[in-house]
Design a protein around this motif. Structure first.
Motif, PDB file in Angstrom:
ATOM      1  N   GLY A   1      -1.669   2.453  -8.748  1.00  0.00           N
ATOM      2  CA  GLY A   1      -0.420   3.051  -8.556  1.00  0.00           C
ATOM      3  C   GLY A   1       0.821   2.720  -9.569  1.00  0.00           C
ATOM      4  N   GLU A   2       0.679   1.871  -9.792  1.00  0.00           N
ATOM      5  CA  GLU A   2       1.284   1.108 -10.149  1.00  0.00           C
ATOM      6  C   GLU A   2       1.236   0.514 -12.204  1.00  0.00           C
ATOM      7  OE1 GLU A   2       4.093  -2.062  -8.112  1.00  0.00           O
ATOM      8  OE2 GLU A   2       2.464  -2.776  -9.212  1.00  0.00           O
TER       9      GLU A   2
ATOM     10  N   THR B   1      -6.354   2.499  -8.691  1.00  0.00           N
ATOM     11  CA  THR B   1      -5.201   3.720  -9.460  1.00  0.00           C
ATOM     12  C   THR B   1      -6.100   5.208  -9.721  1.00  0.00           C
ATOM     13  OG1 THR B   1      -3.181   2.634  -9.703  1.00  0.00           O
ATOM     14  CG2 THR B   1      -3.090   5.213 -10.208  1.00  0.00           C
TER      15      THR B   1
ATOM     16  N   TYR C   1      14.560   6.542  -9.725  1.00  0.00           N
ATOM     17  CA  TYR C   1      12.862   7.324  -8.018  1.00  0.00           C
ATOM     18  C   TYR C   1      12.587   6.153  -8.256  1.00  0.00           C
ATOM     19  CZ  TYR C   1      16.615   8.964  -4.603  1.00  0.00           C
ATOM     20  OH  TYR C   1      17.831   9.280  -4.526  1.00  0.00           O
TER      21      TYR C   1
ATOM     22  N   GLN D   1       9.675   4.919  -5.755  1.00  0.00           N
ATOM     23  CA  GLN D   1       8.978   5.040  -4.779  1.00  0.00           C
ATOM     24  C   GLN D   1       9.649   6.022  -4.315  1.00  0.00           C
ATOM     25  OE1 GLN D   1       6.136   1.800  -4.243  1.00  0.00           O
ATOM     26  NE2 GLN D   1       4.703   3.315  -3.144  1.00  0.00           N
ATOM     27  N   THR D   2       9.342   6.658  -3.133  1.00  0.00           N
ATOM     28  CA  THR D   2       9.655   7.012  -1.912  1.00  0.00           C
ATOM     29  C   THR D   2       8.142   7.454  -1.144  1.00  0.00           C
ATOM     30  OG1 THR D   2       9.225   9.659  -2.689  1.00  0.00           O
ATOM     31  CG2 THR D   2      11.316   8.314  -3.150  1.00  0.00           C
ATOM     32  N   CYS D   3       9.020   7.350   0.179  1.00  0.00           N
ATOM     33  CA  CYS D   3       7.564   7.770   1.751  1.00  0.00           C
ATOM     34  C   CYS D   3       6.434   8.414   1.182  1.00  0.00           C
ATOM     35  CB  CYS D   3       7.976   6.764   2.956  1.00  0.00           C
ATOM     36  SG  CYS D   3       8.807   9.230   3.823  1.00  0.00           S
TER      37      CYS D   3
ATOM     38  N   CYS E   1      10.998  14.125   2.568  1.00  0.00           N
ATOM     39  CA  CYS E   1       9.881  13.990   1.115  1.00  0.00           C
ATOM     40  C   CYS E   1       8.851  15.341   1.426  1.00  0.00           C
ATOM     41  CB  CYS E   1       8.740  12.729   1.235  1.00  0.00           C
ATOM     42  SG  CYS E   1       9.954  10.934   0.769  1.00  0.00           S
TER      43      CYS E   1
ATOM     44  N   LYS F   1      12.615   3.323  -2.604  1.00  0.00           N
ATOM     45  CA  LYS F   1      12.790   2.580  -3.886  1.00  0.00           C
ATOM     46  C   LYS F   1      13.620   2.321  -5.442  1.00  0.00           C
ATOM     47  CE  LYS F   1       9.003  -1.037  -2.122  1.00  0.00           C
ATOM     48  NZ  LYS F   1       7.680  -1.552  -2.971  1.00  0.00           N
TER      49      LYS F   1
ATOM     50  N   HIS G   1       6.105   3.370 -11.300  1.00  0.00           N
ATOM     51  CA  HIS G   1       4.842   4.054 -10.253  1.00  0.00           C
ATOM     52  C   HIS G   1       4.037   5.113 -11.318  1.00  0.00           C
ATOM     53  CE1 HIS G   1       2.133   5.568  -6.689  1.00  0.00           C
ATOM     54  NE2 HIS G   1       2.512   3.759  -6.437  1.00  0.00           N
TER      55      HIS G   1
ATOM     56  N   ASP H   1       2.632   7.808  -9.823  1.00  0.00           N
ATOM     57  CA  ASP H   1       3.077   8.807  -8.693  1.00  0.00           C
ATOM     58  C   ASP H   1       5.068   9.487  -9.458  1.00  0.00           C
ATOM     59  OD1 ASP H   1       0.985   9.355  -8.550  1.00  0.00           O
ATOM     60  OD2 ASP H   1       2.104   8.755  -6.361  1.00  0.00           O
ATOM     61  N   TYR H   2       5.411   8.585 -10.225  1.00  0.00           N
ATOM     62  CA  TYR H   2       7.101   9.310 -10.559  1.00  0.00           C
ATOM     63  C   TYR H   2       7.427   8.481 -11.590  1.00  0.00           C
ATOM     64  CZ  TYR H   2       7.391   8.738  -5.465  1.00  0.00           C
ATOM     65  OH  TYR H   2       7.308   9.395  -3.737  1.00  0.00           O
TER      66      TYR H   2
END
Length: 352
Positions: free
Chosen positions: A36-37, A83, A99, A101-103, A109, A121, A138, A140-141
């Motif tokens: 994911g990174e 990934t 942002y 990353q979030t949970c 969320c 983060k 990341h 996803d963001y």
């Protein structure tokens, strides 16, 4: 790729607004990336006033050394092994935002309010940010930048644009209402003017200086109030909005007085959108006056991922045109000093 990927970075080594330009290894090398990174090689980065707040330690002492910045546009050069399901691949142009990353599991969320996640983060705050040639993010963001949009144009939208757009979208406004925008000629304010107009609002711009006045009027503000020339800002704003006061106020500056003034000039049942971040408690708010007139205080920070898509789409359609100046990355300290003095009009975008 070279065995060790390195790039130029503006590093903060002590609290203040002076960074040091150094060539350093990327915080994570391609082989070290988790699923994911990714690593993004940046072309541009916006400079946000919140960067200045954190560098000065006005919210919390910065974790030194650190690299600020959270409005980056560039191309992915590496993605972590294993990934799965990423929208992006190596070579794609993307936007890097605050942002990291979030949970994605808490109530915030799940309800599309991930900017209020308690387990987030943040880029540029703890995690090294976009004042560097390379940044670890990341997938996803990341924000997808419309193909027709120049990278330098996209950068200011990744924080300033989506922040004011989100506040206005959730500000319970109706077409034809008056909105007063404090700090209207600045990085957030000049974008707030345009997003407000796109939503059908009528704008009263509050700031100071002929250059900012010209920008605000050119962008479509109906009324202009210079807070340094006015002998009574509260009375002048009320007069500009039918003698009753605006329905909405958006504070796009990190100082205290505009909040106090807005609480007094808003018409009954008005909404005060709290966007700018003062570094100290706001003294002088008269809670009795706020209560008896039904004034609503609405806090707003950043925006969710869907609002990012919407904010960028309005730019792609030509409804929003960021007013910015492109400055070489190595001039970042000059930019920070000008921002600290309140001398910047619109936004500054650093070029690598």
């Amino acid at each position: 790729m070279p065995a060790t990927l390195t790039g130029r970075a503006a590093i903060l080594r002590e609290t203040g607004i002076k960074t040091v330009l150094e060539t350093i290894p990327v915080r994570k090398q391609p082989s070290e990336l988790l699923p994911g990174e990714c690593i993004v090689k940046l072309e541009y980065s916006g400079v946000c006033h919140s960067d200045l707040h954190f560098m000065l330690g006005e919210f919390a002492p910065p974790e030194l050394p650190c690299i600020g910045g959270h409005e980056g546009v560039g191309h992915i050069v590496a993605i972590g092994e294993h990934t799965v399901g990423s929208r992006f691949g190596v070579g794609d142009r993307v936007g890097v935002t605050l942002y990291l990353q979030t949970c994605m599991a808490c109530e915030f969320c799940r309800s599309g309010k991930e900017q209020y996640c308690l387990n987030f983060k943040l880029l540029g705050i703890g995690e090294w940010g976009t004042f560097s040639e390379y940044v670890v993010a990341h997938v996803d963001y990341l924000a997808s930048i419309p193909d027709t949009m120049p990278s330098a144009v996209a950068a200011p939208i990744l924080c300033a644009g989506v922040t004011v757009y989100s506040a206005l979208k959730n500000g319970q406004s109706n077409v034809g209402e008056w909105i007063a925008i404090s700090g209207a000629g600045g990085g957030l304010g000049h974008l707030a003017i345009q997003y407000a107009l796109a939503m059908g609002l009528r704008v009263i711009a509050i700031d100071t200086g002929e250059q900012k006045k010209n920008v605000c009027i050119a962008l479509g503000a109906e009324k202009w109030i210079d807070f340094k020339e006015s002998s009574d800002v509260v009375a002048d704003v009320r007069s500009a909005a039918d003698g009753v006061g605006p329905h909405v106020a958006l504070i796009a500056t990190g100082t205290n007085l505009p909040y106090v003034q807005a609480s007094l000039y808003l018409r009954p049942t008005g909404r005060l959108l709290c966007v700018g971040l003062p570094s100290s408690p706001v003294n002088g708010l008269l809670l009795t006056s706020i209560a008896v007139r039904g004034i609503k205080l609405i806090g707003s920070t950043f925006g969710n991922r869907q609002e990012m898509v919407e904010a960028l789409a309005l730019v792609a359609r030509g409804k929003i045109k960021p007013h910015f100046e492109v400055i070489p990355h190595d001039k970042i300290n000059t930019v920070l000093e000008q921002m600290h003095m309140g001398e910047l009009v619109g936004r500054v975008v650093l070029k690598y």
